[in-house]
Motif scaffolding. Structure first.
Motif, mmCIF file in Angstrom:
data_model
loop_
_atom_site.group_PDB
_atom_site.id
_atom_site.type_symbol
_atom_site.label_atom_id
_atom_site.label_comp_id
_atom_site.label_asym_id
_atom_site.label_seq_id
_atom_site.Cartn_x
_atom_site.Cartn_y
_atom_site.Cartn_z
ATOM 1 N N ILE A 60 35.560 42.543 47.601
ATOM 2 C CA ILE A 60 35.678 43.731 46.552
ATOM 3 C C ILE A 60 37.114 43.321 45.868
ATOM 4 O O ILE A 60 36.805 43.612 44.766
ATOM 5 N N ASN A 61 37.960 42.756 46.202
ATOM 6 C CA ASN A 61 39.160 42.272 45.380
ATOM 7 C C ASN A 61 38.948 41.589 44.478
ATOM 8 O O ASN A 61 39.376 41.612 43.129
ATOM 9 N N TYR A 111 35.901 40.890 43.341
ATOM 10 C CA TYR A 111 35.072 41.569 42.120
ATOM 11 C C TYR A 111 35.400 42.515 41.433
ATOM 12 O O TYR A 111 34.955 42.609 40.060
ATOM 13 N N THR A 112 36.609 43.360 41.811
ATOM 14 C CA THR A 112 37.119 44.439 40.567
ATOM 15 C C THR A 112 38.482 43.766 39.815
ATOM 16 O O THR A 112 38.659 44.196 38.893
#
Length: 443
Positions: free
Chosen positions: A387-388, A390-391
């Motif tokens: 998530i980190n 990717y965002t």
């Protein structure tokens, strides 16, 4: 590898193939399905057989039951290194050799770093679960084995105790009949009196022989009656002295121990009116002593030693305290431990409420909790990393939960498999053993 393990890997390959083919592939043709099946089978069998080989090798060299701490450390190291190599091999074969979507230089660049890292964590998750499952199965197997062994030990101890007690009945009868046969020729009236007294004593033998312990008071009363019987035969040739404190009457000794020791005194020493045999029964601290002046008679037949050996063995089944024997040129003394409590032989059997069982259950829960936390760590941290990255690739905030949670897991592992409570228990046992040795030296 077992056939069952291979079948599981085949089903895993098929399930993974259907999952990726149906949900992650836009093309639904035979070529795509076969390619997905090939890749899924490669990943399943390479990772499955690789980790299975590591697990079997560690089971042979470092079994969980014999080297838990070493095995836990080696498992963690081997899982990390092994899966790192296996995942990189599978990804290399997938992207460079089979699909040819990347060159060797591109594959080892940062472009595939996240993919490799994510696959390694998925492999670690599955492998950790399998190792934890194997550990729990072996722990259950060893627990059942230990319970069976403890039950066998307890049954063996009970059988041994019953065998020892059953020696008393014929031994006492044999010696009493020998005395009676001597009196019949020497003094028929005394023989008749002896027979009446012997029936009373034999009643006590029958009542007490099935007991593990009797009070000092009961044993003293019996010993006095038995001494009166011996006095009938030997008259002035034997003197008895009783100096046992009243406070010790409520303590416990093994039944018929004084009778066996009195028999030994008569059997191994000569007694005459000019040189009487003096037998003294007295209490000394927490021991009951029987002492006689040494007037050894020549033995035609070597003694079997059944009396004293019987007492020593029965005490060894009931307490850790020893029977002490002292011998000098002038006297022979035996010290019997007087017990303030009444232990049970059957207590050797395992019990759900026992302290050892509760400690084992507590440790098992701690280990299960640790592996649950480790599995959760392997699931959540890779997801947070994904998530980190990717965002927001510029700010790597995933390090905070990864390091914080990781340090906590490390301390927990150190407590369970490191020095923790096991070190404390070892130290407590060491101090207790030193104290027991000091007490034995005083005795």
């Amino acid at each position: 590898m077992k056939r069952k393990y291979t079948i599981i890997l085949l089903w895993t390959s098929l399930g993974t193939t259907l999952f990726f083919f149906l949900f992650f592939n836009e093309r639904k043709d035979l070529y795509t399905f076969m390619m997905t099946l090939l890749l899924s089978t490669m990943y399943s069998f390479v990772l499955g057989f690789g980790n299975g080989f590591i697990n079997e090798y560690l089971n042979k060299k470092f079994p969980w039951s014999e080297a838990t701490r070493t095995r836990a450390i080696l498992s963690i190291i081997s899982i990390i290194i092994g899966n790192f190599i296996l995942v990189y091999f599978c990804n290399f074969m997938n992207y460079v050799v089979i699909q040819k979507t990347a060159t060797i230089e591109v594959f080892f660049s940062n472009k595939y770093g996240l993919t490799n890292w994510f696959m390694i964590n998925i492999a670690l998750l599955i492998t950790t679960f399998l190792h934890a499952k194997g550990f729990m199965e072996e722990l259950k197997k060893n627990s059942r084995k230990e319970v069976v062994e403890q039950k066998l030990i307890a049954k063996s101890a009970n059988a041994q105790f019953e065998s020892l007690k059953n020696q008393l009945d014929p031994h006492f009868l044999f010696n009493s009949l020998n005395v009676l046969s001597s009196l019949i020729d020497e003094n028929p009236r005394q023989a008749q009196k002896f027979t009446a007294s012997m029936s009373k004593i034999y009643r006590y033998v029958l009542e007490q022989k099935d007991k593990e312990l009797v009070t000092v008071e009961d044993e003293m009363e019996f010993a006095k009656t038995y001494c009166d019987l011996l006095k009938t035969r030997f008259e002035d040739s034997v003197d008895f002295t009783f100096e046992v404190h009243k406070d010790d009457y409520r303590r416990y000794v093994v039944p018929l121990s004084l009778q066996l020791l009195l028999e030994n005194c008569i059997k191994h020493n000569f007694a005459t009116s000019s040189k009487p045999l003096v037998i003294r029964i007295f209490s000394d601290g927490d021991t009951l002593c029987i002492e006689n002046n040494l007037q050894v008679r020549e033995q035609i037949k070597e003694s079997s030693g059944i009396g004293l050996a019987n007492i020593v063995q029965r005490y060894s089944l009931l307490t850790k305290r020893n029977v002490f024997i002292e011998k000098s040129e002038d006297y022979f003394k035996v010290k019997l431990p007087m017990l303030s409590a009444k232990p049970q032989v059957s207590s050797a059997q395992p019990d759900d409420d026992s302290e050892a069982y509760q400690k084992a259950r507590k440790r098992m829960k701690e280990i299960k909790s640790f592996y649950s936390n480790l599995i959760s760590y392997c699931i959540i941290i890779p997801f947070l990393i994904f998530i980190n990255l990717y965002t927001s690739r510029g700010y790597h905030w995933f390090w905070y939960p990864a390091l914080g949670w990781g340090v906590g897991l490390a301390f927990r592992a150190f407590k369970i498999f490191g020095i923790g409570e096991s070190w404390q228990e070892k130290k407590i046992r060491e101090i207790m053993n030193q104290q027991n040795n000091k007490n034995n030296e005083k005795l």
